[in-house]
Each structure stands twice: as structure tokens, then as C-alpha cells.
Design a protein around this motif. Structure first.
Motif, PDB file in Angstrom:
ATOM      1  N   ALA A  67       0.834  -1.203   0.000  1.00  0.00           N
ATOM      2  CA  ALA A  67       0.000   0.000   0.000  1.00  0.00           C
ATOM      3  C   ALA A  67       0.868   1.252   0.000  1.00  0.00           C
ATOM      4  N   ALA A  68       0.227   2.376  -0.204  1.00  0.00           N
ATOM      5  CA  ALA A  68       0.926   3.653  -0.193  1.00  0.00           C
ATOM      6  C   ALA A  68       1.552   3.888   1.179  1.00  0.00           C
ATOM      7  N   ALA A  69       2.573   4.715   1.218  1.00  0.00           N
ATOM      8  CA  ALA A  69       3.339   4.930   2.437  1.00  0.00           C
ATOM      9  C   ALA A  69       2.612   5.829   3.428  1.00  0.00           C
ATOM     10  N   GLN A  70       1.750   5.248   4.227  1.00  0.00           N
ATOM     11  CA  GLN A  70       1.145   5.922   5.363  1.00  0.00           C
ATOM     12  C   GLN A  70       0.713   4.851   6.344  1.00  0.00           C
ATOM     13  N   SER A  71       0.677   5.212   7.607  1.00  0.00           N
ATOM     14  CA  SER A  71       0.368   4.243   8.637  1.00  0.00           C
ATOM     15  C   SER A  71      -1.081   3.773   8.522  1.00  0.00           C
ATOM     16  N   ASP A  72      -1.320   2.499   8.863  1.00  0.00           N
ATOM     17  CA  ASP A  72      -2.685   1.989   8.827  1.00  0.00           C
ATOM     18  C   ASP A  72      -3.360   2.088  10.189  1.00  0.00           C
ATOM     19  N   GLY A  73      -2.624   2.519  11.205  1.00  0.00           N
ATOM     20  CA  GLY A  73      -3.206   2.765  12.514  1.00  0.00           C
ATOM     21  C   GLY A  73      -3.438   1.547  13.383  1.00  0.00           C
ATOM     22  N   ILE A  74      -3.133   0.339  12.913  1.00  0.00           N
ATOM     23  CA  ILE A  74      -3.395  -0.841  13.745  1.00  0.00           C
ATOM     24  C   ILE A  74      -2.128  -1.495  14.283  1.00  0.00           C
ATOM     25  N   VAL A  75      -0.969  -1.138  13.756  1.00  0.00           N
ATOM     26  CA  VAL A  75       0.260  -1.788  14.191  1.00  0.00           C
ATOM     27  C   VAL A  75       0.942  -1.041  15.341  1.00  0.00           C
ATOM     28  N   GLU A  76       0.648   0.234  15.520  1.00  0.00           N
ATOM     29  CA  GLU A  76       1.368   1.061  16.479  1.00  0.00           C
ATOM     30  C   GLU A  76       1.302   0.536  17.913  1.00  0.00           C
ATOM     31  N   LYS A  77       0.203  -0.075  18.302  1.00  0.00           N
ATOM     32  CA  LYS A  77       0.083  -0.555  19.683  1.00  0.00           C
ATOM     33  C   LYS A  77       1.085  -1.656  20.010  1.00  0.00           C
ATOM     34  N   PHE A  78       1.693  -2.264  18.981  1.00  0.00           N
ATOM     35  CA  PHE A  78       2.682  -3.323  19.194  1.00  0.00           C
ATOM     36  C   PHE A  78       4.101  -2.776  19.330  1.00  0.00           C
ATOM     37  N   THR A  82      -1.489  -8.299  26.211  1.00  0.00           N
ATOM     38  CA  THR A  82      -2.353  -8.405  27.382  1.00  0.00           C
ATOM     39  C   THR A  82      -1.844  -7.394  28.404  1.00  0.00           C
ATOM     40  N   GLY A  83      -2.348  -6.176  28.359  1.00  0.00           N
ATOM     41  CA  GLY A  83      -1.879  -5.123  29.261  1.00  0.00           C
ATOM     42  C   GLY A  83      -0.425  -4.775  28.965  1.00  0.00           C
ATOM     43  N   ASN A  84       0.443  -4.892  29.978  1.00  0.00           N
ATOM     44  CA  ASN A  84       1.876  -4.611  29.807  1.00  0.00           C
ATOM     45  C   ASN A  84       2.666  -5.863  29.455  1.00  0.00           C
ATOM     46  N   ARG A  85       1.994  -6.871  29.007  1.00  0.00           N
ATOM     47  CA  ARG A  85       2.655  -8.135  28.674  1.00  0.00           C
ATOM     48  C   ARG A  85       2.317  -8.564  27.252  1.00  0.00           C
ATOM     49  N   MET A  86       3.088  -9.514  26.782  1.00  0.00           N
ATOM     50  CA  MET A  86       2.835 -10.123  25.487  1.00  0.00           C
ATOM     51  C   MET A  86       2.886 -11.631  25.676  1.00  0.00           C
ATOM     52  N   LYS A  87       1.821 -12.306  25.255  1.00  0.00           N
ATOM     53  CA  LYS A  87       1.822 -13.768  25.273  1.00  0.00           C
ATOM     54  C   LYS A  87       2.369 -14.237  23.938  1.00  0.00           C
ATOM     55  N   LEU A  88       3.334 -15.123  23.991  1.00  0.00           N
ATOM     56  CA  LEU A  88       3.926 -15.695  22.785  1.00  0.00           C
ATOM     57  C   LEU A  88       3.502 -17.153  22.692  1.00  0.00           C
ATOM     58  N   LYS A 114       5.505 -21.713  24.498  1.00  0.00           N
ATOM     59  CA  LYS A 114       4.666 -20.658  25.049  1.00  0.00           C
ATOM     60  C   LYS A 114       5.494 -19.838  26.008  1.00  0.00           C
ATOM     61  N   GLY A 115       5.172 -18.562  26.087  1.00  0.00           N
ATOM     62  CA  GLY A 115       5.864 -17.707  27.038  1.00  0.00           C
ATOM     63  C   GLY A 115       5.066 -16.451  27.278  1.00  0.00           C
ATOM     64  N   LYS A 116       5.310 -15.854  28.432  1.00  0.00           N
ATOM     65  CA  LYS A 116       4.727 -14.564  28.767  1.00  0.00           C
ATOM     66  C   LYS A 116       5.893 -13.588  28.892  1.00  0.00           C
ATOM     67  N   LEU A 117       5.891 -12.603  28.047  1.00  0.00           N
ATOM     68  CA  LEU A 117       6.962 -11.628  28.040  1.00  0.00           C
ATOM     69  C   LEU A 117       6.462 -10.342  28.685  1.00  0.00           C
ATOM     70  N   ARG A 118       7.359  -9.623  29.342  1.00  0.00           N
ATOM     71  CA  ARG A 118       6.984  -8.354  29.946  1.00  0.00           C
ATOM     72  C   ARG A 118       7.521  -7.214  29.119  1.00  0.00           C
ATOM     73  N   ARG A 119       6.817  -6.091  29.157  1.00  0.00           N
ATOM     74  CA  ARG A 119       7.244  -4.926  28.417  1.00  0.00           C
ATOM     75  C   ARG A 119       8.472  -4.337  29.100  1.00  0.00           C
ATOM     76  N   VAL A 120       9.489  -4.034  28.321  1.00  0.00           N
ATOM     77  CA  VAL A 120      10.724  -3.446  28.823  1.00  0.00           C
ATOM     78  C   VAL A 120      10.545  -1.944  28.875  1.00  0.00           C
ATOM     79  N   ALA A 121      10.968  -1.338  29.971  1.00  0.00           N
ATOM     80  CA  ALA A 121      10.863   0.124  30.098  1.00  0.00           C
ATOM     81  C   ALA A 121      11.722   0.782  29.021  1.00  0.00           C
ATOM     82  N   GLU A 122      11.153   1.754  28.368  1.00  0.00           N
ATOM     83  CA  GLU A 122      11.866   2.449  27.279  1.00  0.00           C
ATOM     84  C   GLU A 122      12.747   3.544  27.833  1.00  0.00           C
TER      85      GLU A 122
END
Length: 173
Positions: A10-21, A144-150, A165-173
Motif C-alpha cells: 500500500a501507499a506509504a502511510q500508517s494503517d493505525g493498527i500496528v502502532e500498539k505493538f 495483554t496489558g503490559n505483557r505479550m503472550k507468545l 509458550k511464554g509470557k513476556l513483559r514490556r521493557v521500560a523504554e
């Protein structure tokens, strides 16, 4: 008149659904039945109007060492919302382009695509081995909140052979 379904970058602009990742995640995970846990990391970041995902994992055999060899893929959005293809090549203007299997353009290596549905980003790879076997891998990453289920699944000739399977935690930026 017949309609054909083509999925083109697609054309170069954000689709708005990937940013939350867009985050970094790490943690220990379970490596299938009877295997000790290990370390995992996932980094999903913007790359122009598209995104890049880098992941790494290592069974806990040597807790002192670094993770294994990281894998990284740059994805381009397509005209179909939530579907992404890897940037395989660059055109003359050095702009990344994707091999589109629906247009008969197959990649040089495995067939790879990503899909986002709600809070789940799934990455799929399909490879035909040198023995003629079909190797299909699925990497589900669910927020899932501040986590990611893999949840990783691997099939050989449609038979499940591996699961992680794993549960990963969000790393502080």
C-alpha cells in the motif's frame, strides 16, 4: 467482468493498527514438553510507515551467555487491512518492495506473511525443505496489558511437532 484479488504493498502511510505493538518485550518462557524454560525477547518498532520485528530466544542451557542469533524482518503493509508482507527487495529508488505470491511473485526463500487481528500479531512462515517436506511455523504474539503472550507452533507435513509458550513483559523504554 471478473475481479482478481491482488494484495499489493500500500501507499506509504500508517494503517493505525500496528502502532500498539511498538515495544520491546523479554522474559523467560516454556520450551515445550519436558524442556527447561529459556530466555526470549521481541522488539517491534516502526520502520518508515511500516514495521520491523526482531526476535531472539535461547533455551536455558547456559544462563550466562547472550541469547541466540536474532531474526529480524521488515514488513510492508498491503492494500488488505491487517496483512503485511516482508520487504524482500529494493527498487531503483531504494524503496523496499514485497514479493506478492498472489501475483505469482514468489520470494527466494520461505513464504512469510504477518497478520494483525485485534490484539494479536501473527507471523507465518512456510518452507519446502530439501527433502520435499512442508515446514509451517506460526508465531502468535498477543498483547495483554503490559505483557505479550507468545505462542509458537511448528508443523511438519501438517503434523504438529513443536510448541513454545511464554509470557513476556514490556521493557521500560
Amino acid at each position: 467482468m471478473t475481479r482478481s484479488r491482488c494484495i499489493a504493498p500500500a501507499a506509504a502511510q500508517s494503517d493505525g493498527i500496528v502502532e500498539k505493538f511498538f515495544r520491546s518485550y523479554d522474559r523467560k518462557g516454556t520450551w515445550g514438553t519436558g524442556t527447561p524454560p529459556g530466555a526470549m525477547s521481541v522488539v517491534i518498532k516502526p520502520h518508515g510507515s511500516d514495521f520491523n520485528i526482531t526476535w531472539d530466544s535461547k533455551p536455558r542451557k547456559d544462563p550466562r551467555g547472550a541469547l541466540g542469533k536474532p531474526r529480524s524482518i521488515e514488513f510492508l503493509k498491503t492494500a488488505k487491512r491487517g496483512l503485511y508482507l516482508p520487504a524482500e527487495h529494493r527498487n531503483r529508488q531504494d524503496v523496499p518492495t514485497a514479493a506478492d505470491p498472489l501475483k505469482g511473485k514468489l520470494p527466494d526463500g520461505p513464504l512469510i506473511w504477518a497478520r494483525i487481528e485485534a490484539d494479536r500479531l501473527s507471523l507465518y512462515t512456510y518452507t519446502k525443505t530439501s527433502d520435499g517436506d512442508k515446514d509451517f511455523q506460526v508465531y502468535h504474539r498477543t498483547l495483554t496489558g503490559n505483557r505479550m503472550k507468545l505462542h509458537f507452533l511448528r508443523y511438519l507435513n501438517s503434523v504438529p511437532i513443536e510448541q513454545t509458550k511464554g509470557k513476556l513483559r514490556r521493557v521500560a523504554e
